[in-house]
Design a protein around this motif. Structure first.
Motif: not given
Length: 878
Positions: A228-232, A458-476
């Motif tokens: 789960n790397p996280h890039v901001v 909530l557990t699933s939401a945490i997991d899915q956020i980690k899965m897709i959060r690094n994409h530049a396209s994700l805006a909202m």
């Protein structure tokens, strides 16, 4: 690409394992399965290599029970005709009917110092997992949107040959598919997608998509696993797409897991744009730690922009953990788009507006359901669908809350093509209690508490956020479709989870929230839906950031015959007296939405082929008018609009710019025209010629040329004047109403609008067909043929130019559909991408269309057929 081609690709996928690198590979072939009713043994027995799998059948993984049954010819294609109606529904059969064992043998062992991990990216709905006689789950793993990883190092066979067995249970409850939105609503008691019990655009999915529906991956690492790397990316200030850039800041973190009995030391490192950032780390035995690396200042960054506003550069990034001895333990590779998303309140429109890199962006979006209703996903299909949306000149996709959080491959395509994404979480007002609904089993008070397990959500939401959060396209992020989530879900999600795990994106509590768009209209406020007089899109003021507005979307005859039996290819017959159409039962089953009286001005359809042809005229006019009407009021009425909807994951006869088989219809090209970044257009309400500039550039020295052509092709110039327009503006230029109405009075006319640069090359072109004084297209119904000449030129092995030439003195060559055909079957090759389509060519002019396609063994043919241009088929190079 036709159905046969998709089946061939699916078959080839089953023959191989996709290798991600030296340490990762996907288990996507060689699976076998059997229904639970035919298996009496326990999983500890089944997962032993000594257990015989005689009479087990091949399984499709990733896939569902229905995709396996379809591959084994146990059911007919649920997307064709009435086939879906005849497949047993789980509500009647009981859950055991679709409860299946899935078994896979694979070769793997762990050398000294290695760890082997088994990763499931999605199982619907719950499962138990066994390996080599060992049960890996202490209780069933539950939740459609929750990944699961097992450290299987201790359970691997010394000889390297292993057997994995997974029993997959359907959702519980499965929901009654009683014809309501989400059936009786109880499917929403699960943390799962809701459309599978049926909606107004799809029939029920009979197994509710039970199965190992997403990837299964084996991963080998050293003693430490990187997760789960996280890039901001932080881009301060107001930027422009061109020229040198001030610095941007990159912040990176990652999770490290040490499953061993000894403390591990080493370095966490990432490399970006030739720069390396490192941090020393200690990880205690049998523990995990999140590591924040030092920030990186990126000088003169290449910024990522939404489509139409700039380019979409992506930086390769490698993140790795090395042990103290210098051995690489684990590696992750990412593509990073450097951009920053902001929002601000527009007090004029009373709605939010989106900013990217400090610049406000007018949102032209589409509602996305899912790529395939039976979850048959592929990077190739994702790429084709997102490319179509780019070609519509849209800049955002909203992932509707009754479906799922999309797969990383979807976001990769959005990153590539510049589509921002608004991701709903999993809820909908229909199932979750917003309205009184007699189709629902439970009352609003009970439905308002769905799902049953809030902790799982909530557990699933945490997991899915980690899965897709690094994409530049994700805006909202969006809480749900047309309703907020239960407070004990929404409050921690909004106030704690998203700030901690992301913190860079706007969170909307629900899709038509006042925080997004103030509902000054009362009621539901979104829409309108269905066929509209085109002028309504210009004069009717709806929500200032409209999350759902749309019209029709039936394809042409060749599209219809792919899924409608020949005997059912009967055009709907509309009765003006009864204000309704007589519709064939199969059309009705496939959720046909009516064109009402929209055909009357063209002459009622004589048969299904004529219906498909005239539908395209309506399609084009509807979606061009929709986007032009919203663009005409950007920043004073609107900050954005999102079309309901742009695609169908099933063969439904409504709301789609291309059909399930990836064949575009005229909706796509009406949007392509009406949404172009710099666009000249005609306001049918006040008869004003206007220009919309959805770019950050100032456009100067543009020649505006306005002409009217009669049905014989004779032109009258109304005006020719130089003009200019500033960035992100819309402005009126010249009224032409009285003159145009006079010229169109007898038989109708064509209104040609052009913007030319100083080299007299078109920047924007638009052609409207105008009715006569009675509101009918009498001239179109009597047009003479246009002697169009066609030439082709092969630009490369995958790219073709087709030029249509209309000689002087001819009538307008109106509304020409170009297609690329298989030379043997004469059927369209799919998917194929056209720079424009349904094009018209003025007398004495030519128009060139660029076609991108996948090369075939035999050179394809080019087909051109127009309203007044008989079909011509030519070979490439002729």
């Amino acid at each position: 690409m036709n159905r046969l081609s998709y089946r061939l690709i699916a078959f080839l996928c089953l023959l191989r394992c996709v290798v991600y690198g030296q340490t990762n590979y996907e288990l996507n072939s060689g699976w076998q399965c059997r229904p639970i009713a035919q298996v009496k043994e326990a999983g500890t027995t089944i997962s032993n290599l000594s257990y015989s799998l005689t009479n087990w059948q091949p399984a499709v993984v990733p896939g569902t029970v229905l995709t396996t049954m379809l591959a084994n010819k146990q059911i007919a294609d649920p997307f064709y005709g009435m086939n879906n109606k005849h497949i047993p529904d789980i509500y009647q059969t009981g859950r055991d009917y679709y409860t299946y064992w899935f078994v896979k043998e694979f070769t793997e062992n762990a050398n000294a110092g290695e760890q082997v991990w088994l990763n499931f990216r999605g199982i619907n709905y719950s499962c138990d997992v066994f390996l080599n006689g060992h049960k890996l789950t202490d209780k069933p793993h539950t939740g459609m949107f929750l990944r699961k990883t097992f450290n299987i190092t201790p359970f691997l066979q010394k000889g390297g040959k292993n057997r994995l067995a997974v029993i997959v249970y359907p959702p519980d409850p499965v929901g009654n598919p009683n014809g309501g939105q989400g059936g009786d609503g109880t499917i929403a008691r699960n943390v799962a997608h809701q459309y599978v019990a049926g909606w107004d655009w799809i029939q029920p999915i009979r197994d509710r998509n039970t199965g190992i529906w997403d990837k299964v991956i084996v991963e080998k690492t050293g003693a430490v696993q990187l997760k789960n790397p996280h890039v901001v990316t932080l881009v301060p200030g107001k930027r422009h797409p061109d020229g040198p850039q001030q610095p941007a800041t990159i912040r990176v973190s990652a999770e490290l897991e040490n499953p061993t009995a000894t403390k591990q030391t080493g370095t966490l490192t990432y490399t970006l744009d030739g720069r390396t950032v490192t941090k020393s780390v200690n990880i205690n035995a049998r523990s995990s730690v999140t590591v924040d690396l030092p920030a990186l200042t990126l000088t003169n960054p290449k910024l990522w922009w939404p489509h139409g506003y700039g380019q979409q550069p992506l930086y390769p990034m490698t993140i790795q953990f090395k042990t103290a001895s210098g051995t690489t333990s684990d590696v992750e590779k990412l593509l990073v788009g450097v951009r920053e998303i902001q929002t601000e309140w527009n007090s004029t429109t009373r709605s939010r507006q989106i900013l990217v890199n400090g610049q406000k962006v007018f949102i032209k979006g589409g509602n996305w359901i899912i790529s395939d209703a039976m979850l048959r996903f592929s990077p190739e299909r994702y790429d084709a669908e997102i490319r179509f949306h780019r070609d519509m000149n849209l800049n955002l996709l909203r992932i509707w809350g009754g479906a799922l959080s999309e797969r990383p491959e979807f976001y990769q395509s959005c990153d590539k093509y510049g589509l921002l994404v608004m991701q709903d979480f999993w809820g909908s007002g229909d199932c979750n209690g917003r309205w009184v609904d007699p189709m629902k089993k439970d009352d609003q008070w009970a439905r308002r508490k769905y799902p049953d397990d809030h902790t799982l959500f909530l557990t699933s939401a945490i997991d899915q956020i980690k899965m897709i959060r690094n994409h530049a396209s994700l805006a909202m992020w969006c809480g749900g479709n047309e309703i907020t989530l239960p407070q004990d879900i929404m409050t921690p999600l909004r106030d704690t989870i998203l700030p901690r795990l992301d913190g860079t994106r706007w969170f909307i509590d629900y899709s038509n929230s006042d925080d997004m768009s103030f509902n000054f209209l009362g009621g539901n406020g979104d829409g309108p839906y269905g066929i509209q007089p085109v002028r309504k899109f210009w004069e009717y003021r709806t929500w200032p950031f409209n999350s759902e507005v749309g019209s029709v979307g039936v394809g042409d005859y060749e599209s219809l015959e792919r899924f409608l039996p020949k005997e059912n290819l009967v055009a709907p017959q509309y009765s003006a007296d009864r204000k309704r159409a007589k519709v064939d039962s199969v059309w009705d089953y496939h959720k046909y939405i009516g064109y009402d009286g929209a055909f009357a001005p063209y002459g009622e359809a004589t048969d299904a082929r004529d219906f498909g042809r005239k539908a395209q005229l309506v399609n084009y006019d509807q979606y061009r008018g929709l986007m032009e009407g919203f663009s005409a009021h950007m920043w004073d009425w609107y900050t954005g609009t999102i079309i309901w909807k742009t695609q169908n994951p099933w063969t439904a006869l409504r709301g789609q710019m291309y059909d399930y088989y990836l064949d575009p219809n005229a909706c796509l090209y009406g949007l392509h025209n009406g949404s172009e970044p710099l666009h000249i257009m005609f306001n049918p309400v006040d008869s004003m010629v206007m220009v919309a500039n959805n770019t950050f550039s100032y456009h100067r020295d543009m020649m505006m040329v306005i002409k009217v052509y009669d049905m014989a092709g004779k032109d009258s110039t109304l005006t020719q004047v130089f003009s200019e327009i500033g960035p992100t503006l819309v402005r009126p230029y010249v009224p032409i109403g009285r003159t145009v109405r006079s010229l169109a009075r007898d038989k109708g006319a064509f209104l040609s609008l052009k913007l030319l640069d100083l080299d007299k090359k078109p920047i924007s072109e638009n052609l409207y067909w105008l009715p006569d004084a009675n509101g009918t297209y009498s001239g179109l119904q009597q047009m003479a043929k246009a002697p169009v000449q066609i030439s082709t030129r092969l630009v490369s092995i995958e790219k073709l130019e087709v030029t249509l030439t209309n000689p002087a003195g001819s009538p307008v060559a109106f509304f020409n559909r170009l297609s690329l055909l298989d030379p043997q079957t004469k059927k369209r090759l799919l998917p194929v991408f056209y720079s424009d389509n349904y094009v018209s060519v003025l007398p004495g002019e030519k128009k060139t269309v660029v076609i991108d396609y996948t090369p075939t063994a035999n050179s394809p043919l080019v087909s051109v057929e127009g309203w007044n241009v008989p079909e011509q088929t030519v070979s490439i190079g002729k």
